[in-house]
Design an enzyme around this catalytic site. Sequence first.
Site, PDB file in Angstrom:
ATOM      1  N   ASP A 122       0.847  -1.206   0.000  1.00 53.97           N
ATOM      2  CA  ASP A 122       0.000   0.000   0.000  1.00 53.97           C
ATOM      3  C   ASP A 122       0.886   1.261   0.000  1.00 53.97           C
ATOM      4  OD1 ASP A 122      -3.050  -0.972   1.443  1.00 53.97           O
ATOM      5  OD2 ASP A 122      -1.314  -2.292   1.471  1.00 53.97           O
TER       6      ASP A 122
ATOM      7  N   GLU B  33      -5.181   7.671   0.267  1.00 52.44           N
ATOM      8  CA  GLU B  33      -5.600   6.994   1.500  1.00 52.44           C
ATOM      9  C   GLU B  33      -4.520   7.004   2.582  1.00 52.44           C
ATOM     10  OE1 GLU B  33      -6.689   2.835   1.233  1.00 52.44           O
ATOM     11  OE2 GLU B  33      -7.092   2.747   3.381  1.00 52.44           O
TER      12      GLU B  33
ATOM     13  N   ASP C 206      -6.412   5.334  -4.143  1.00 49.63           N
ATOM     14  CA  ASP C 206      -6.397   4.218  -3.197  1.00 49.63           C
ATOM     15  C   ASP C 206      -5.324   3.269  -3.729  1.00 49.63           C
ATOM     16  OD1 ASP C 206      -6.812   2.125  -1.491  1.00 49.63           O
ATOM     17  OD2 ASP C 206      -8.994   2.281  -1.542  1.00 49.63           O
TER      18      ASP C 206
ATOM     19  N   ILE D 246      -3.927   0.536  -2.678  1.00 52.35           N
ATOM     20  CA  ILE D 246      -4.445  -0.834  -2.714  1.00 52.35           C
ATOM     21  C   ILE D 246      -5.823  -0.783  -2.084  1.00 52.35           C
ATOM     22  CG2 ILE D 246      -4.216  -3.225  -1.915  1.00 52.35           C
ATOM     23  CD1 ILE D 246      -1.461  -3.168  -2.598  1.00 52.35           C
ATOM     24  N   ASP D 247      -6.814  -0.995  -2.904  1.00 52.01           N
ATOM     25  CA  ASP D 247      -8.182  -1.046  -2.405  1.00 52.01           C
ATOM     26  C   ASP D 247      -8.506  -2.520  -2.220  1.00 52.01           C
ATOM     27  OD1 ASP D 247     -10.819  -0.300  -1.790  1.00 52.01           O
ATOM     28  OD2 ASP D 247     -11.439  -0.580  -3.864  1.00 52.01           O
TER      29      ASP D 247
ATOM     30  N   THR E 242      -7.344  -4.234   0.749  1.00 51.33           N
ATOM     31  CA  THR E 242      -6.097  -4.786   1.313  1.00 51.33           C
ATOM     32  C   THR E 242      -6.333  -6.183   1.899  1.00 51.33           C
ATOM     33  OG1 THR E 242      -5.397  -2.542   1.802  1.00 51.33           O
ATOM     34  CG2 THR E 242      -4.177  -4.286   2.907  1.00 51.33           C
TER      35      THR E 242
ATOM     36  N   ASP F 199     -12.529   5.310  -2.597  1.00 53.31           N
ATOM     37  CA  ASP F 199     -13.134   3.976  -2.724  1.00 53.31           C
ATOM     38  C   ASP F 199     -14.237   3.932  -3.780  1.00 53.31           C
ATOM     39  OD1 ASP F 199     -11.676   2.409  -0.935  1.00 53.31           O
ATOM     40  OD2 ASP F 199     -12.757   3.220   0.776  1.00 53.31           O
TER      41      ASP F 199
HETATM   42  N1  LIG Z   1     -17.196  -0.300   8.197  1.00 53.99           N
HETATM   43  C1  LIG Z   1     -16.985  -0.159   6.892  1.00 53.99           C
HETATM   44  N2  LIG Z   1     -18.020   0.028   6.054  1.00 53.99           N
HETATM   45  C2  LIG Z   1     -17.807   0.142   4.740  1.00 53.99           C
HETATM   46  N3  LIG Z   1     -16.576   0.129   4.161  1.00 53.99           N
HETATM   47  C3  LIG Z   1     -15.496  -0.045   4.957  1.00 53.99           C
HETATM   48  C4  LIG Z   1     -15.645  -0.204   6.349  1.00 53.99           C
HETATM   49  N4  LIG Z   1     -14.428  -0.373   6.887  1.00 53.99           N
HETATM   50  C5  LIG Z   1     -13.551  -0.298   5.864  1.00 53.99           C
HETATM   51  N5  LIG Z   1     -14.178  -0.105   4.698  1.00 53.99           N
HETATM   52  C6  LIG Z   1     -13.597   0.074   3.371  1.00 53.99           C
HETATM   53  O1  LIG Z   1     -14.153  -0.791   2.432  1.00 53.99           O
HETATM   54  C7  LIG Z   1     -13.238  -0.905   1.350  1.00 53.99           C
HETATM   55  C8  LIG Z   1     -13.193  -2.291   0.824  1.00 53.99           C
HETATM   56  O2  LIG Z   1     -14.485  -2.754   0.797  1.00 53.99           O
HETATM   57  P1  LIG Z   1     -14.885  -4.022   0.013  1.00 53.99           P
HETATM   58  O3  LIG Z   1     -13.655  -4.692  -0.449  1.00 53.99           O
HETATM   59  O4  LIG Z   1     -15.651  -4.788   1.008  1.00 53.99           O
HETATM   60  O5  LIG Z   1     -15.719  -3.480  -1.109  1.00 53.99           O
HETATM   61  C9  LIG Z   1     -11.901  -0.528   1.853  1.00 53.99           C
HETATM   62  O6  LIG Z   1     -11.494   0.609   1.178  1.00 53.99           O
HETATM   63  C10 LIG Z   1     -12.146  -0.266   3.319  1.00 53.99           C
HETATM   64  O7  LIG Z   1     -11.466   0.821   3.790  1.00 53.99           O
HETATM   65  P2  LIG Z   1      -9.912   0.711   4.223  1.00 53.99           P
HETATM   66  O8  LIG Z   1      -9.141   0.866   2.946  1.00 53.99           O
HETATM   67  O9  LIG Z   1      -9.698   1.839   5.123  1.00 53.99           O
HETATM   68  O10 LIG Z   1      -9.702  -0.643   4.834  1.00 53.99           O
HETATM   69 MG   LIG Z   2      -6.554   1.056   0.386  1.00 56.57          MG
HETATM   70 MG   LIG Z   3     -10.235   1.190  -0.298  1.00 57.94          MG
HETATM   71 MG   LIG Z   4      -7.020   0.620   3.656  1.00 50.90          MG
END
Ligand SMILES: Nc1ncnc2c1ncn2[C@@H]1O[C@H](COP(=O)(O)O)[C@@H](O)[C@H]1OP(=O)(O)O
Ligand SMILES: [Mg+2]
Ligand SMILES: [Mg+2]
Ligand SMILES: [Mg+2]
Length: 364
Positions: free
Chosen positions: A53, A76, A148, A150-151, A153, A297
């Site tokens: 990341d 991010e 982002d 790495i989306d 992670t 995101d």
């Molecule tokens: N409580 C939450 N509700 C919705 N999305 C979230 C929550 N916690 C983290 N995320 C974010 O959801 C994204 C991935 O979602 P998914 O893969 O399920 O679609 C990530 O970017 C993550 O953020 P982060 O990058 O801060 O971990």
């Molecule tokens: Mg990310």
């Molecule tokens: Mg993300």
């Molecule tokens: Mg993250």
Amino acid sequence: MSILRFRTSRPALPQVAIAAVTRACILASSVFNKLVKNETLTKDDKSPVTVADYSAQAVINTILSRTYNDDLIVGEEDAGDLRATSASPLRNRIVDLANEALTAELRPGERADWGVGPGSALTADQLLSAIDRGNYAGGRTGRMWTLDPIDGTKGFLRGEQYAVCLALIINARVELGVIGCPNLPVSAADPSGPRGCIFVAVRGQGAAQVPLTDPFTSTPTPISIPTFTQENLNLLESVEKAHAKLSFNERVAQILGITRPPTRMDSQAKYCSLARGDGAVYLRMPTGVGYKEKIWDHAPGSLLVEEAGGIVSDSRGEPLDFGLGRTLGENFGVIAAGKDIHSKVLDAVKRVKEEEAKGQSMFK
Ligand SMILES: Nc1ncnc2c1ncn2[C@@H]1O[C@H](COP(=O)(O)O)[C@@H](O)[C@H]1OP(=O)(O)O
Ligand SMILES: [Mg+2]
Ligand SMILES: [Mg+2]
Ligand SMILES: [Mg+2]
């Protein structure tokens, strides 16, 4: 298009963004096989962040800054945790990875004036500052990137789907979106075939896919959302239960008479899959804990779906507002689908919310 090209002396935007995302994707997939435990940190919000990341954000911000040095970036990650003395092994690894990715040989069709290719290595200070260039607060006016690195992670750590996501926002409107999905099959019809796709959307110019192995000389494949038959309708949803309320999705699917099982995958790969017709509806219902969605995101994914002919709204049917800062504010959740399906899904979502409200009032 005039806004995108207002700096005519500089290289065309999509190519620089594609080069940056491609290099970050190659970095991330090479890290995956070698990742060890102490190369992952847990952030204050309990989410994981890895050397991949951080290095990917350093690489992309460096490339953007070399070409568009006055552009602001809403990224991010930040380098705060990396500046501690105790973080020096992690920092050294990030410096090596980022320099390797930035200075790797040019690929066919790639150009040195995009800010990439053989050259001198950057110092730790330069790379940490590059990561911190992502600290812009965002807002309603002006030109900014959102990244982002790495989306998904958690998907990356599981060896499943993740995405490198970059978008250009001008006056709160997403104008360009580039998403790299190193683990996504090039064709959903051939799931065990070649993997690695780059998706590109330019407002008003459509959406396309190129292979990660040859993003600059291969002809982009235009993508668009097909019409779904009732039998083919299905939902795209998160893997992580904490990110979206999957029980709600189940009830929506029931109301819509959906029989095909949902496709669960991490990251904005869901928007990409929707844009090329691998799935029919991306439904992300808030878990109810007040989580605010982040602009990085959703910015590139939402443009990709719109340019592929779809509609993207939040879970109440409101348009996503990218002008509020780093978060989407009161935009909770996402409904993304083709034009013919979106309103039906929204109606079903409203019905399930009413059912839930009635169910709760019975116990008051
Ligand atoms: N409580 C939450 N509700 C919705 N999305 C979230 C929550 N916690 C983290 N995320 C974010 O959801 C994204 C991935 O979602 P998914 O893969 O399920 O679609 C990530 O970017 C993550 O953020 P982060 O990058 O801060 O971990
Ligand atoms: Mg990310
Ligand atoms: Mg993300
Ligand atoms: Mg993250």
